[in-house]
Structures are given as structure tokens and as C-alpha cells.
Design an enzyme around this catalytic site. Structure first.
Site: not given
Ligand code: F6P
Length: 538
Positions: A507, A262-263, A379, A209, A203, A348
Site C-alpha cells: 500500500k 474486517g474479514r 473442467h 480503493e 472499517k 490473511e
Molecule cells: O486487505 C487489507 C484490509 O485491511 C482488510 O483486512 C480489510 O478487510 C480491507 O483491507 C478493507 O479495509 P476497510 O474496511 O478499512 O476499507
């Protein structure tokens, strides 16, 4: 006492009554219980009769929902008003799965037009990749997609793919989320870069990452394909400029918007990889299932409203009975990623200690959610569910007709789901265990020691959700059910379910620690952190 405080007080009183009563006794006391607490919604059946509430408690909970303003809040959500106060944004995920030309608005601006246009672009891209009209740089059709993203840009698409993937897909879909290079290495193992499309989903397009994985994947493509490798990139972002600056061709950048959390975003172009690997028709059916749940949520009175009643059942356990955990166990291997998906969705969204106005909340908010596919979970953690010191309510999900394989195995799976819910409810009394051990001729001393260990207290609550089939429509409806349930809980607790400030501190500290691990000047930390940095640097 305000009306709202009085409604909460009624819930706490109901919780106290529930503590001294067995759930099973309610079936005798309340002849209409099963019918009243069984709901149909968008192709799903929900049985909430094994929850610890009486029908009078349910009525009190519905009063709480009305007093907390659930109906008005639902209206504001679906009208695209700014429900995410701290970021000044709507949360208009319902617009993403609305029918073409639905006229949805976000913050007063019509958005269905751009949603529809993006859906057309997704369809064209998915169809062209599948037909081979879009090929790789070396002229080969794409046989694999590497989906790079994390959190909301990963968990939904991963769940969808696992749930709906063909056994022998025309296009294989792999995922890399973690900055641990091991995940990317595994994701690309065996793939031919000349036949692989890399879809970077973020987003913000700033996530550490995702950018690290995207750069590494681009390096992998370039090592094999040279400068033409960038033709293998596509991106999905609410910051399309950043995606283009990364090197993705403008016509391969698919937009979504800051009014999509995002979620809650899998319904947008975030689902591009799934739409391409599964085929656009499958994606459209998924949207249709979620749309049916949206209509149910929007139009059904609270008394029969599945997301509302599921939320109230969870809140009854969380606040009425002070139960801070919940397990979710889909009896479907294809839904094994449902628990990780719900962890982000619920924890979240609602893992908050202050309300939407910054005031401390008055009671516990999101429960910790954990789970795995049944029967595997039986299990692993079911011992604790049956005999542990804490009561952990369970959400069971079962699929009536299996997707593939032997129907006899499917019946075994279903038998286990039903039996586990029954065992949690009824338990096994010590007297029964003693009688059985006596019949076997065990000595009294041995029985005294063994019987308590083999006793099941029972009276452990569960919800049971049945899908006739695990098809795209029902999967869409199931996910939307939990999205709306999470929203309703947020309204009851008075919190903003659409921000996530709690992920920021770690972060920024990670950026500082990284500087030190890479040889930068030592910062000031607690002794434990300093020692860890020294050890990991060595
Ligand atoms: O975990 C934090 C967060 O901001 C989530 O809300 C989001 O889904 C995820 O990181 C990834 O963010 P992005 O889509 O901006 O890379």
C-alpha cells in the site's frame, strides 16, 4: 522436549506413517471410522473419513490441540479478551450474531447493548428502504444498491448476496471493490441514479480503493441529481466521523467497532446492503445459523467439535504431510464466491511467518486456498487434483436440495460431487487400465505408452460437507465453521489470526509509485521497477 514439541513430533511421526499407507485401507482396518469421523454441527454434516489420518492419529491430533491450549484460547476469544495482540484488540465477531441481550464483552466492556441497538437501526433502515418509506431525492423508491468496499468489506456481503439472492429481487445489489474503474462502470451499468442507494463500507474509511470508488459513485449521483445526491449515500464504518466528513448524513452512518476484524465483519452493519436487498428476516436467519455454530464450537468437546476437527484435518495435511495447498469446491453455483471469501479469511488470517510474540514459526502456516464451483472446476483444475505431481486436499461442499430448477440437474450435480471425491480416494490402477486397453485389442507398445497416462494414483484426501438446503441458517453456519476453524489453526501455530501487517508495504509503495506516475520526481527503485514506471507513464 516441551510437551508441545512432543505433540508436534507425534504429528510428524503420524504423517510419516500416513505416507506409506492408503486412506482406503483405513476403512477396513477401522470399522468405526466413518461414524467416528462424521460430525453433525448446526445443520451441517461433515465427513472427514477420507482424510489421511487413522483414528489413532486423530487422537494424537486432539492431544496436540489440548496441549496447544485450544480450549483456553476458545474461552479467551469468546470472552472478548485481547486475542489480537499486535493491535491490542479482541476479535468478538460472535457478539455480532448473539441473541439480543446476550451480554457479550469486548476487552471487559459490555458490547451487546450497542450491537443490539445497531441491529435495530439496520432493521429500521432495511424495512424503510424496502417499503419505500425512505426514498431517493427525486421521490422514487430505491430499486438498486451499489455496495462499495473491498476485502472484508466486500467478500462476505458478495458471497451472501450470490448465495441467497432471489431470481428477481425487489432491490438489485451490485458491488464495486477494485480501484480499476472498469468494475464501477460495470456495477452501475443500467442503473438509474434516481433509484440507486450507494452504501460505502470501510472499517477505516481510509482505504484507497473504497474512497476512489465512493467519490466516483458520488460524482455519478451528482451528475444526475445535483446537490440532493448525497441523500442517496449511506456508510458503514468503525470511523463514523470520517464517513460523515465524506458527506454522509449522520443518521445514515452505521457503526461497527475496532474489536470486529474486517474479514469477520459481515455479521455487523457491513451486512447492511444484504439486509436491505434480501430483507432483514433473511439477515437475521443468517446470524442465527452462525450463532448455532458458535454454540457448537463453544460447547462441544474437542472430539466432536466440527471447527476443531476440520482444522486438525487441514493441519494434518499441511504439517504432517507438508501439503501447502488446498482446494475448496462447492457443488453449488450460488457458492462460487466461497473460495475467494476463504482466501481472505484463511490467508490473511494465517499467512504469517512469525508467531504472536514475533518469533519465527517452527513450521508451515496457512495453505494457499483456491477453488471454484463444481462442476466448473472439474473442467479447469481437477486434472491437476487427480494426476498432478502435488497432492492437493479438497474440501467438497454439496447441497442436498437445490434452490431452484430441475431436480434431475441437481442430481447430476450431486453425482459429480460424490464421484469426484470417490475418484480422488480410490483412483484407478495401472493394471486395471492395462486390462481394459488389452480388451480393446491395443498393441503392447501402445498400452505401455497410454496406461500410465490413464492411471489415477488415488489416495488423495478430501473433506465432504453436506447442507440439506442452501438457506440463510446453513450458510451462516458454514461461514462460522470456517471462521472458527481458521482460529483453531492459528492457535495451533501460535500466530495472531487477527492482524494483517503483510498488506501494508505494498500500500505505501503504491502511494509513492502513484506520485511518480502522476509526474512527481523519480524515486529510487530496482531497475525492473524503474523500467515499469517509465513504460506505464509513457
Ligand atoms: O486487505 C487489507 C484490509 O485491511 C482488510 O483486512 C480489510 O478487510 C480491507 O483491507 C478493507 O479495509 P476497510 O474496511 O478499512 O476499507
Amino acid at each position: 522436549m516441551s510437551e508441545l514439541d512432543a505433540a508436534w513430533a507425534a504429528l510428524h511421526a503420524a504423517g510419516e506413517r500416513a505416507r506409506v499407507r492408503r486412506i482406503a485401507s483405513l476403512f477396513d482396518a477401522e470399522p468405526g471410522r466413518l461414524a467416528r469421523l462424521t460430525l453433525e454441527a448446526a445443520g451441517l454434516t461433515l465427513d472427514l473419513s477420507k482424510q489421511p489420518w487413522s483414528l489413532a492419529d486423530v487422537a494424537d491430533m486432539l492431544d496436540l490441540a489440548r496441549t496447544a491450549g485450544v480450549e483456553a484460547a476458545r474461552g479467551r476469544l469468546l470472552a472478548g479478551e485481547i486475542v489480537n495482540r499486535s493491535e491490542g484488540r479482541p476479535a468478538q465477531h460472535a457478539a455480532l450474531r448473539a441473541a439480543t441481550g446476550a451480554g457479550f464483552k469486548a476487552a471487559g466492556v459490555e458490547v451487546s447493548g450497542e450491537v443490539d441497538a445497531t441491529r435495530v437501526a439496520i432493521r429500521r433502515f432495511a424495512d424503510d428502504v424496502r417499503s419505500g418509506a425512505i426514498k431517493g431525492a427525486a421521490g422514487k423508491p430505491f430499486r438498486a444498491i451499489l455496495h462499495i468496499g473491498i476485502g472484508g468489506s466486500d467478500l462476505g456481503p458478495r458471497l451472501i448476496w450470490e448465495a441467497l439472492r432471489p431470481l428477481e429481487p425487489q432491490i438489485e445489489l451490485r458491488f464495486a471493490a477494485n480501484v480499476d474503474p472498469a468494475e464501477l462502470a460495470q456495477a452501475i451499468a443500467g442503473l438509474d441514479p434516481a433509484e440507486t442507494l450507494v452504501v460505502v463500507v470501510s472499517k477505516t474509511f481510509t482505504t484507497l480503493e473504497t474512497l476512489a470508488n465512493a467519490e466516483a459513485a458520488r460524482g455519478w449521483l451528482r451528475a444526475a441529481l445535483g446537490a440532493s445526491a448525497d441523500a442517496h449515500l449511506a456508510a458503514v464504518s468503525a470511523a463514523p466521523d470520517r464517513a460523515q466528513a465524506f458527506g454522509v448524513a449522520p443518521d445514515r452512518v452505521f457503526a461497527f467497532w475496532d474489536w470486529v476484524g474486517g474479514r469477520y465483519s459481515l455479521w455487523s452493519a457491513v451486512g447492511l446492503s444484504c439486509a436491505t436487498a434480501l430483507g432483514f428476516e433473511v439477515f437475521e436467519r443468517l446470524l442465527a445459523g452462525a450463532r448455532a455454530m458458535d454454540a457448537h464450537f463453544a460447547e462441544t468437546p474437542l472430539e466432536r467439535n466440527a471447527p476443531v476437527l476440520l482444522a486438525l484435518a487441514h493441519v494434518f495435511n499441511r504439517n504432517g504431510l507438508n501439503r501447502p495447498m488446498r482446494a475448496v469446491v462447492p457443488y453449488a453455483q450460488r457458492l462460487r464466491l466461497f473460495a475467494p471469501f476463504l482466501q481472505q479469511l484463511e490467508m490473511e488470517s494465517n499467512g504469517k511467518r512469525v508467531d504472536a510474540h514475533g518469533r519465527p514459526v517452527k513450521r508451515g502456516t496457512a495453505a494457499s486456498v483456491f477453488g471454484d464451483a463444481g462442476t466448473n472446476g472439474q473442467h479447469a483444475f481437477f486434472q491437476l487434483l487427480h494426476q498432478g505431481t502435488d497432492i492437493v486436499p479438497v474440501d467438497f461442499v454439496a447441497i442436498r436440495e437445490g434452490t431452484e430448477g430441475d431436480p434431475a440437474m441437481q442430481r447430476k450435480l450431486l453425482a459429480n460431487a460424490v464421484a469426484q471425491a470417490e475418484a480422488l480416494l480410490v483412483g484407478r490402477s495401472e493394471a486395471e487400465v492395462r486390462a481394459e486397453l488389452e480388451a480393446k485389442g491395443l498393441a503392447k507398445a501402445e498400452i505401455d505408452e497410454l496406461a500410465p497416462q490413464r492411471t489415477f494414483p488415488g489416495d488423495r484426501p478430501s473433506s465432504f460437507i453436506v447442507l440439506d438446503r442452501l438457506d440463510p441458517e446453513r450458510l451462516g453456519a458454514l461461514i462460522a465453521l470456517y471462521e472458527h476453524k481458521t482460529f483453531v489453526e492459528g492457535v495451533l501455530w501460535g500466530i495472531n489470526s487477527f492482524d494483517q501487517w503483510g498488506v501494508e508495504l505494498g500500500k505505501s509503495l503504491a502511494a509513492r509509485v502513484l506520485g511518480e506516475l502522476e509526474g512527481g520526481a523519480a524515486g529510487t527503485h530496482d531497475p525492473s521497477t524503474e523500467a515499469l514506471i517509465a513504460k506505464l507513464k509513457a
